[in-house]
Enzyme design. Sequence first.
Site, PDB file in Angstrom:
ATOM      1  N   GLU A  21      -9.351  34.499 -66.053  1.00 41.75           N
ATOM      2  CA  GLU A  21     -10.500  33.586 -66.134  1.00 41.75           C
ATOM      3  C   GLU A  21      -9.990  32.163 -66.315  1.00 41.75           C
ATOM      4  O   GLU A  21      -9.275  31.865 -67.278  1.00 41.75           O
ATOM      5  CB  GLU A  21     -11.464  33.973 -67.268  1.00 41.75           C
ATOM      6  N   GLU A  24      -7.353  27.782 -70.615  1.00 40.69           N
ATOM      7  CA  GLU A  24      -8.240  26.689 -71.020  1.00 40.69           C
ATOM      8  C   GLU A  24      -7.408  25.607 -71.710  1.00 40.69           C
ATOM      9  O   GLU A  24      -6.796  25.862 -72.745  1.00 40.69           O
ATOM     10  CB  GLU A  24      -9.330  27.231 -71.963  1.00 40.69           C
ATOM     11  N   ASP A  64      -2.796  23.807 -67.641  1.00 40.36           N
ATOM     12  CA  ASP A  64      -3.373  23.827 -66.294  1.00 40.36           C
ATOM     13  C   ASP A  64      -3.242  25.214 -65.648  1.00 40.36           C
ATOM     14  O   ASP A  64      -2.131  25.764 -65.570  1.00 40.36           O
ATOM     15  CB  ASP A  64      -2.600  22.782 -65.478  1.00 40.36           C
ATOM     16  N   ASP A  99     -15.498  22.371 -63.623  1.00 40.55           N
ATOM     17  CA  ASP A  99     -15.961  20.984 -63.717  1.00 40.55           C
ATOM     18  C   ASP A  99     -16.545  20.576 -62.365  1.00 40.55           C
ATOM     19  O   ASP A  99     -15.873  20.700 -61.336  1.00 40.55           O
ATOM     20  CB  ASP A  99     -14.790  20.064 -64.100  1.00 40.55           C
ATOM     21  N   LYS A 121     -19.974  13.474 -57.969  1.00 36.64           N
ATOM     22  CA  LYS A 121     -19.908  12.292 -57.088  1.00 36.64           C
ATOM     23  C   LYS A 121     -18.967  12.554 -55.928  1.00 36.64           C
ATOM     24  O   LYS A 121     -17.836  13.023 -56.141  1.00 36.64           O
ATOM     25  CB  LYS A 121     -19.398  11.081 -57.867  1.00 36.64           C
ATOM     26  N   THR A 164     -22.975  31.968 -69.689  1.00 34.42           N
ATOM     27  CA  THR A 164     -21.954  31.142 -70.345  1.00 34.42           C
ATOM     28  C   THR A 164     -22.679  29.971 -71.012  1.00 34.42           C
ATOM     29  O   THR A 164     -23.842  29.697 -70.727  1.00 34.42           O
ATOM     30  CB  THR A 164     -20.908  30.574 -69.362  1.00 34.42           C
ATOM     31  N   ARG A 165     -21.963  29.294 -71.864  1.00 35.27           N
ATOM     32  CA  ARG A 165     -22.560  28.162 -72.575  1.00 35.27           C
ATOM     33  C   ARG A 165     -22.976  27.060 -71.588  1.00 35.27           C
ATOM     34  O   ARG A 165     -24.044  26.473 -71.683  1.00 35.27           O
ATOM     35  CB  ARG A 165     -21.545  27.609 -73.582  1.00 35.27           C
ATOM     36  N   GLU A 200     -23.749  27.448 -68.487  1.00 31.66           N
ATOM     37  CA  GLU A 200     -24.913  27.900 -67.714  1.00 31.66           C
ATOM     38  C   GLU A 200     -26.204  27.662 -68.499  1.00 31.66           C
ATOM     39  O   GLU A 200     -27.216  27.213 -67.938  1.00 31.66           O
ATOM     40  CB  GLU A 200     -24.789  29.384 -67.377  1.00 31.66           C
TER      41      GLU A 200
HETATM   42  C1  SAM Z   1     -17.744  22.871 -67.102  1.00 35.50           C
HETATM   43  S1  SAM Z   1     -16.643  23.705 -68.150  1.00 35.50           S
HETATM   44  C2  SAM Z   1     -17.193  25.386 -68.056  1.00 35.50           C
HETATM   45  C3  SAM Z   1     -16.699  26.235 -69.167  1.00 35.50           C
HETATM   46  C4  SAM Z   1     -17.129  27.713 -69.136  1.00 35.50           C
HETATM   47  N1  SAM Z   1     -16.561  28.407 -67.986  1.00 35.50           N
HETATM   48  C5  SAM Z   1     -18.632  27.844 -69.156  1.00 35.50           C
HETATM   49  O1  SAM Z   1     -19.207  28.246 -68.128  1.00 35.50           O
HETATM   50  O2  SAM Z   1     -19.237  27.557 -70.216  1.00 35.50           O
HETATM   51  C6  SAM Z   1     -15.118  23.743 -67.199  1.00 35.50           C
HETATM   52  C7  SAM Z   1     -13.886  24.110 -68.011  1.00 35.50           C
HETATM   53  O3  SAM Z   1     -12.739  24.144 -67.151  1.00 35.50           O
HETATM   54  C8  SAM Z   1     -11.621  23.636 -67.872  1.00 35.50           C
HETATM   55  N2  SAM Z   1     -10.625  23.181 -66.889  1.00 35.50           N
HETATM   56  C9  SAM Z   1     -10.647  22.044 -66.152  1.00 35.50           C
HETATM   57  N3  SAM Z   1      -9.566  21.942 -65.369  1.00 35.50           N
HETATM   58  C10 SAM Z   1      -8.817  23.059 -65.601  1.00 35.50           C
HETATM   59  C11 SAM Z   1      -7.577  23.533 -65.109  1.00 35.50           C
HETATM   60  N4  SAM Z   1      -6.885  22.847 -64.183  1.00 35.50           N
HETATM   61  N5  SAM Z   1      -7.092  24.708 -65.581  1.00 35.50           N
HETATM   62  C12 SAM Z   1      -7.803  25.420 -66.511  1.00 35.50           C
HETATM   63  N6  SAM Z   1      -8.996  25.025 -67.006  1.00 35.50           N
HETATM   64  C13 SAM Z   1      -9.495  23.855 -66.563  1.00 35.50           C
HETATM   65  C14 SAM Z   1     -12.210  22.529 -68.732  1.00 35.50           C
HETATM   66  O4  SAM Z   1     -11.398  22.240 -69.877  1.00 35.50           O
HETATM   67  C15 SAM Z   1     -13.571  23.121 -69.110  1.00 35.50           C
HETATM   68  O5  SAM Z   1     -13.517  23.822 -70.334  1.00 35.50           O
END
Ligand code: SAM
Length: 233
Positions: free
Chosen positions: A64, A89, A116, A138, A142, A212-213, A215
């Site tokens: 995940e 994460e 990453d 994320d 834009k 998910t949070r 969502e």
């Molecule tokens: C919009 S949040 C969604 C979190 C969760 N999946 C949810 O649905 O509540 C996106 C997450 O992806 C993580 N993230 C961003 N770039 C990443 C990367 N290159 N590798 C791993 N995680 C990453 C961010 O830190 C963030 O917690």
Amino acid sequence: MTEQQRPSRATEAFFGRRKGKPLRERQARQLDEVLPTLVLDLSQPAPDRIEDLFAFPPARLRLEIGFGGGEHLIHRALEQPDTGFIGVEPFVNSMAKLVGRIEETGARNIRLYDDDATEVLDWLPAASIDQIDLLYPDPWPKRKHWKRRFVSKVNLDRFARVLKPGGHFCFASDIDTYVNWTLLYCGAHPAFEWTAGNAADWLTPFAGWPGTRYEAKARREGRSSAYLTFRRV
Ligand SMILES: C[S@@+](CC[C@H](N)C(=O)[O-])C[C@H]1O[C@@H](n2cnc3c(N)ncnc32)[C@H](O)[C@@H]1O
């Protein structure tokens, strides 16, 4: 993969925050004491049998990416105790939250990485993973930022390498342009086929979906979601 061989930064750089508000004492202790026992050591080669990352032989392996608060990951890990989960994460406060839940529940089928996800993807052996979950990545709504999105040609190549044939890539998003983007990129990639059997499929959450949070926030703000499943051919 060596640093020189890694594809260009533009498609894989980090743009998010890594640290938010200060951690509570308990969380800081858990990060210091529990995380090191679960975190993957990418300075060592991956084991030939990736199942050996776990203290038991897992029947399946799931990855995940960007688990946020980790609600989905812990739910799936408790629901499927014979599956091994790798959660990635980089955001420290989110990692602290999940590590706390792992300690509370005693889940034994989770390994973690706090940086990453592309690094984990390049470290994993080929054809080792049954399912990749990318849930509400994320969104970068834009247009000028679309190239920062996690779904890209280079990252789909990474998914194609680590997924077993017949394995799945599951994607959820509330951002229409990201859903279309993912359909286009996966449609153009020879290793992936969309499993949708009818028009309503993409509106239906994945089986046993706990949400998910992120969502829940999207729903509160009036946005609905799409759930896409692609098969590694
Ligand atoms: C919009 S949040 C969604 C979190 C969760 N999946 C949810 O649905 O509540 C996106 C997450 O992806 C993580 N993230 C961003 N770039 C990443 C990367 N290159 N590798 C791993 N995680 C990453 C961010 O830190 C963030 O917690």
